[in-house]
Design a protein around this motif. Sequence first.
Motif, PDB file in Angstrom:
ATOM      1  N   ASP A   1       0.804  -1.235   0.000  1.00 29.62           N
ATOM      2  CA  ASP A   1       0.000   0.000   0.000  1.00 29.62           C
ATOM      3  C   ASP A   1       0.830   1.275   0.000  1.00 29.62           C
ATOM      4  O   ASP A   1       0.454   2.260  -0.611  1.00 29.62           O
ATOM      5  CB  ASP A   1      -0.956   0.017   1.195  1.00 29.62           C
ATOM      6  N   ASN A   2       1.965   1.268   0.696  1.00 27.54           N
ATOM      7  CA  ASN A   2       2.778   2.484   0.746  1.00 27.54           C
ATOM      8  C   ASN A   2       3.696   2.623  -0.470  1.00 27.54           C
ATOM      9  O   ASN A   2       4.413   3.607  -0.592  1.00 27.54           O
ATOM     10  CB  ASN A   2       3.586   2.556   2.036  1.00 27.54           C
TER      11      ASN A   2
ATOM     12  N   ARG B   1       6.363   0.961  -1.239  1.00 32.26           N
ATOM     13  CA  ARG B   1       7.783   0.668  -1.033  1.00 32.26           C
ATOM     14  C   ARG B   1       8.199  -0.677  -1.620  1.00 32.26           C
ATOM     15  O   ARG B   1       9.276  -0.802  -2.189  1.00 32.26           O
ATOM     16  CB  ARG B   1       8.119   0.690   0.454  1.00 32.26           C
TER      17      ARG B   1
ATOM     18  N   ASP C   1       0.796  -4.198   4.147  1.00 35.69           N
ATOM     19  CA  ASP C   1       1.918  -3.621   4.896  1.00 35.69           C
ATOM     20  C   ASP C   1       3.277  -4.054   4.349  1.00 35.69           C
ATOM     21  O   ASP C   1       4.315  -3.593   4.835  1.00 35.69           O
ATOM     22  CB  ASP C   1       1.816  -3.960   6.380  1.00 35.69           C
TER      23      ASP C   1
END
Length: 174
Positions: free
Chosen positions: A95-96, A98, A141
């Motif tokens: 989601d982020n 990365r 995550d």
Amino acid sequence: MNGLNFGLTIALASLLTSCANYPRLLSYPFDPGGRSLNSAASDLTPQIAGRYVVFTSDRFNRQNIYLFDTATRSIVDLPGLNQFDAIASNPDISDNGRYIVFTASRQGRTGIFLYDRENRQSRNLSANLQAQVRNPTISADGNTIAFESSANGQWDILVYNRSGDRLNIPQEPR
């Protein structure tokens, strides 16, 4: 409208309103230079997470993984991800934005790779498996990766952590 149809309509309406962000229609202008989300190339297996869309494309006559940032409306550079001696496919993203997990075929062998955008490195999570692998996915995550493996002579789902350690998920008999 009978009672059953009315109840179904209410259930569908509540389901759709609880998913306020889905389905989403992304509308970006066509860019013949391949610098945007829409181009003349074949764009395959798009996955969206947060503000990012990750996909495979044959832009510039080579199948690679691309990352599009919907906030900046541009393709994000992924140094170290796409290799000249590998064919990358089936990406997924945390989601982020990365971590990107993907399948890559190199010298006739396919592996599941995890790319960290922060340190710009890819790591083969399935290097020690003597099996075919496919269809990776990553948790929101970025801590857990699941993919299919033929290690037992059938397609099973294996779950690894980001460090490359296999997780033993207890299976409850039903």
